[in-house]
Structures are given as C-alpha cells and as structure tokens.
Design an enzyme around this catalytic site. Structure first.
Site, PDB file in Angstrom:
ATOM      1  N   ASP A 151      -2.751  -1.800   8.302  1.00  0.00           N
ATOM      2  CA  ASP A 151      -1.548  -1.414   9.040  1.00  0.00           C
ATOM      3  C   ASP A 151      -1.858  -0.878  10.436  1.00  0.00           C
ATOM      4  O   ASP A 151      -0.933  -0.578  11.195  1.00  0.00           O
ATOM      5  CB  ASP A 151      -0.780  -0.338   8.260  1.00  0.00           C
ATOM      6  CG  ASP A 151       0.034  -0.925   7.117  1.00  0.00           C
ATOM      7  OD1 ASP A 151       0.460  -2.080   7.212  1.00  0.00           O
ATOM      8  OD2 ASP A 151       0.243  -0.202   6.117  1.00  0.00           O
ATOM      9  N   GLU A 160      -3.741   6.162  -1.569  1.00  0.00           N
ATOM     10  CA  GLU A 160      -3.353   5.967  -0.169  1.00  0.00           C
ATOM     11  C   GLU A 160      -2.394   7.112   0.161  1.00  0.00           C
ATOM     12  O   GLU A 160      -1.194   7.035  -0.103  1.00  0.00           O
ATOM     13  CB  GLU A 160      -2.701   4.600   0.009  1.00  0.00           C
ATOM     14  CG  GLU A 160      -2.440   4.231   1.472  1.00  0.00           C
ATOM     15  CD  GLU A 160      -1.098   4.719   1.978  1.00  0.00           C
ATOM     16  OE1 GLU A 160      -1.092   5.716   2.739  1.00  0.00           O
ATOM     17  OE2 GLU A 160      -0.079   4.126   1.623  1.00  0.00           O
ATOM     18  N   ASP A 186      -0.956   2.067  -3.171  1.00  0.00           N
ATOM     19  CA  ASP A 186      -0.275   2.156  -1.889  1.00  0.00           C
ATOM     20  C   ASP A 186       0.825   3.223  -1.961  1.00  0.00           C
ATOM     21  O   ASP A 186       1.488   3.375  -2.985  1.00  0.00           O
ATOM     22  CB  ASP A 186       0.326   0.786  -1.550  1.00  0.00           C
ATOM     23  CG  ASP A 186       1.015   0.773  -0.217  1.00  0.00           C
ATOM     24  OD1 ASP A 186       0.344   1.015   0.799  1.00  0.00           O
ATOM     25  OD2 ASP A 186       2.236   0.511  -0.187  1.00  0.00           O
TER      26      ASP A 186
END
Length: 494
Positions: free
Chosen positions: A388, A335, A288
């Site tokens: 998200d 990411e 992430d």
C-alpha cells in the site's frame, strides 16, 4: 531467529502470458530467495480478484485465483496445445498486467482444458475434502456469470437459496458448475506443488488474509447470518477507516461488517474454517487490518463519505484464542497499521503476535515515533514499505524537504549507494525478528512500480517484474547484507 524475506505477489512474476503464475518463473524465484539467504516469500491474497482487480475484494475468501494456474503445466498434462497459448495477444507492456485481456483469454483456455479433462480419484477426493466451501463457490460463480449482477439482485429463489431451486440447478447445470470446481482443483494442485518446492529449499510462505470479504461473494451469499444486513439482503453498515496517512477523506471500503454477536454464539465456526484453510495454504498468516478485531470503524451503508462512521468494539482476545486452536499460536502477523488506539495496543500485547513497523512512517517531527529504527522491538516485522506504500525511491522523490532530510540523516542515506539500499539496510539492521523488503525496492524502481495506491480506483495491482531482472550481482548483494545483519536462516527440516 532473525530472518528476512521478500514481498512479491504471484501476479508480479514474469511470464509470457500476461500475468505471473505457478510456473517456471515461480520456481526460479524460490531458487533466488534461497541463494539470497532469505527465509520468507511474502505474497498478497491468493483469492480471485474482484472490483478494480483487487485481491482484497474477492468473490470468495476460500477459493484460489484461476489466473495463477500455469498454462504451460496444463499443456504438459495434455489439456492444452502450445499453439492455443502462443497465438494469443496478452498485452503490450511486459511490466503491467492487462487484466481485461488476461481474464478473457485465461478463462477461454481453462474451458478448453476442462473439455479435455477426465475426473480421477484425486479430483473426487479434492471435491470431498473441500465440500464445506467449494460447492457454494461454484454455484455462486455459475449464477454470477449467468445473471451478471450482484447476488442480492438475482431471482428471489436463488437469492434466498431455496433448496428446490438450487437442487434443480445442481442437476441441470452439473457440467457447468463442475467447471468452477475443476479450476479450483487445478489451482490448489499447482499451488501445493510450488509450496512443497519452497519448503524443500527452506523457504516459508507468508500469506495474507483480508479481514473483510466482498459483499458480492460466495461468503456472504451462503452465510448471510454472519454479516450485518437486513432481511432483504441489503447491508445496514459497511467497513472503512477514518481519515489517516493514506487519505484525508478516510476510506469507504464498502465491505460487509461481521455480526460478531452471532459469530460468538456459533463459536466463530465460519472464521475457524477460514483460518484453518489459510493455515493449510501458508506457513504464516498476515491478518490484514488487525485493529478491526479490537475495534472497527462502522459506516452507515448509505453514506457517501467515511467521515460519518463510528468505532465499535470488536471480538477481542477471546476470538483470537479460538482462532489459535485452528492456526497454531505463533503463525500470525498482525497488520496493526493505521489509527492505533489503546485497545489495539492491548490486544496486540495480549496476543503476542508480531506487529508491523514501516520505515516510511518514521520521519515526522516526533522523536518517539514507533517506526523509527531505534524504536523497533524484536517481536515485530520491519518493512521499508508494504504493497500500500510507494516504493522507496518513489517515497524519497515525493517526500517534502523536511522528511527527506530527516530520513537521510537518521538512516545515513547515500545517493551513490542508492537510497533504496540505504532504507533496506535500515530494515535488515533493525532489532525486528523479521525484515521484509519489496522486490520493487531491490530492483530500485520508482513510483511507476507501485503496487497499490489506497482510495485510487484505477491502475492498481498491475506491476510486473521484467524477465531477467534478477541477476547474480543483486542476489549476492542481498546475501552479503543479510549475512552482515545476521539474517541468514539456519538449515531446518523441510
């Protein structure tokens, strides 16, 4: 190899007990993935949730979430009675997790199970093999429940981990501390069995590793030298990101920032342990906020807004080379969303990791937009949206008229087919080696099924799939499309 997968977190699986778990429904989902021609099951972080029930604000980046321990399996092992479980009110809405109820009742039941458990050789082996993080986690959770406030407000001797004081608690509170080790044993015992089953069906797991950890965590309490803070345990700077697509004010995450200079001098030993641990849990690791390894946004700890931050240089490619010694090259997804600068693009190119391409970001006025299907390259993972983002239907419903018409024209969206299916077809048909779609989009759900809205503190992480939502028609439809777009995996060893 062209492959595809489905994003569905464990918490979103159906169950009779308020939240998804490693029980029968998880095994049924693996069977569905196999029948639908999928190769990957992508999940969110499996660590315990923290503030706002977020898996990205965990009390430990090594521990597993006790809420995912399946209660029926504990009953089958004689550690619970069925009546202990069935008489509980787990919440009214089968499509939402009531975290307050689930946390309260689950921990009461886990304590009942612990009271009946007799440690065996497997348990003792688990304690030994995980000693590098497990005792710190168990101690942290014991003190966390005892004092009910952040670790930097604990009694001084415990806050600073004075050996004499800590040793006294380890002796006097051995049974209570062992409870926290017991639930980790049960978590990993059940997870390992589920993962092995997935492998037997030629399904691989994409896990998620948050780049940052929570301040109020065992990670920080036990390893303060690894983070930017003063001698009293107060943060000097915190993580976040500047204004972007998700938030005009930017995002003030508040996570501690790493002391990269110290970590480099220590050969990144804490990170190596973390990535090795994640490598044991998952087949592929999604890092992430990968961009924070090229340069990271640093905000003074006393700031009220993310606008006050500045960019600082991250650890870069040398750090990734060190991690590859533990994770194995090719097992990481970057990411790389958000503010992409030249240093981020260069780091991604040097690493050779696949980046992420999200179709919901594609339809602005820029014909060179890198998220347009025609601009997506092979070494990438294509998504309609991530956890998200809104669902595909929610995105279409909330899009302005220009964005809607542009998406409809470029993707050939057809309301009769379903806009969600049109967007998923664009994902599957792209040149990306891997395509991932969310379970919400497969089920054609609107914005009410959104998993997370960044910078919104309430109502996140709660969505659950209805029992029986998956049927033969949906399974065959996914398989047909993935066959058409050459995404059915070839058989390989388990």
């Amino acid at each position: 190899m062209r492959t595809s997968g489905i994003l569905l977190h464990i918490s979103s699986l159906p169950s009779n007990y308020g939240i998804g778990s490693f029980g029968k429904e998880a095994y049924r989902f693996v069977d569905f993935l196999k029948d639908a021609g999928q190769y990957y099951w992508q999940i969110l972080p499996l660590c315990p949730t923290g503030e706002g029930n977020s898996p990205y604000l965990s009390p430990s980046s090594f521990a597993g979430n006790p809420l995912f321990i399946d209660l029926d399996i504990l009953a089958e092992e004689g550690l619970l009675r069925k009546t202990d479980i069935s008489k509980i009110n787990w919440g009214k809405d089968p499509e939402k997790v009531d975290f307050d109820k689930v946390i309260k009742h689950r921990f009461n039941l886990l304590r009942k199970a612990y009271s009946k458990y007799l440690p065996d050789d497997d348990f003792r082996k688990f304690l030994e093999e995980n000693s590098y993080w497990l005792q710190d986690y168990a101690l942290f959770m014991f003190f966390n429940f005892k004092f009910k406030k952040p670790w930097n407000e604990w009694d001084k001797d415990i806050k600073f981990r004075k050996k004499k004081t800590v040793d006294k608690y380890l002796k006097d509170e051995k049974k209570e501390i062992l409870f926290w080790e017991f639930i980790q044993y049960m978590f990993f015992k059940q997870w390992d069995k589920l993962k092995s089953y997935a492998h037997s069906k030629n399904i691989r797991i994409i896990g998620d590793i948050p780049i940052y950890v929570a301040f109020d965590s065992a990670d920080v309490w036990a390893n303060r030298q690894e983070f930017l803070m003063d001698s009293e345990g107060c943060l000097t700077d915190v993580a976040g990101c500047p204004p972007d697509y998700f938030s005009e004010e930017g995002q003030l995450w508040g996570n501690p920032l790493y002391n990269w200079e110290y970590m480099k001098n220590d050969s990144y030993s804490w990170w190596k342990k973390r990535i090795s641990h994640m490598g044991d849990m998952f087949d592929v690791i999604r890092i992430d906020h990968f961009r924070g390894l090229a340069s990271y946004y640093c905000i003074p700890a006393d700031s009220k807004s993310a606008k006050n931050g500045e960019w600082r240089m991250g650890p870069g490619i040398d750090f990734l080379h060190e991690l590859e010694k533990e994770s194995g090259k090719g097992s990481i997804i970057a990411e790389d969303l958000g503010v992409l600068t030249d240093d981020v693009r260069e780091l991604l190119k040097e690493s050779c990791y696949p980046g992420m391409k999200v179709l919901q970001f594609a339809f602005d006025h820029d014909g060179n937009n890198e998220y347009l299907p025609s601009n997506i390259g092979k070494n990438s993972v294509c998504y309609v949206g991530t956890h998200d983002n809104n669902t595909a239907l929610g995105y279409i419903e909330e899009a302005d008229i220009y964005t809607f018409h542009r998406a409809r024209t470029i993707l050939g969206l057809d309301i009769a087919e379903g806009y969600n299916w049109g967007m998923m077809k664009a994902c599957w048909s792209s040149k990306a080696d891997t395509a991932i779609v969310t379970m919400q989009d497969i089920l054609g759900l609107d914005a009410k099924a959104r998993m997370n809205t960044p910078s919104t503190p309430k109502g996140n992480w709660e969505w659950r799939m209805k029992k029986g939502a998956i049927n033969k028609k949906i399974t065959e439809k996914i398989y047909r499309y993935c066959l058409e777009y050459d995404r059915i995996p070839k058989k390989s060893g388990g």
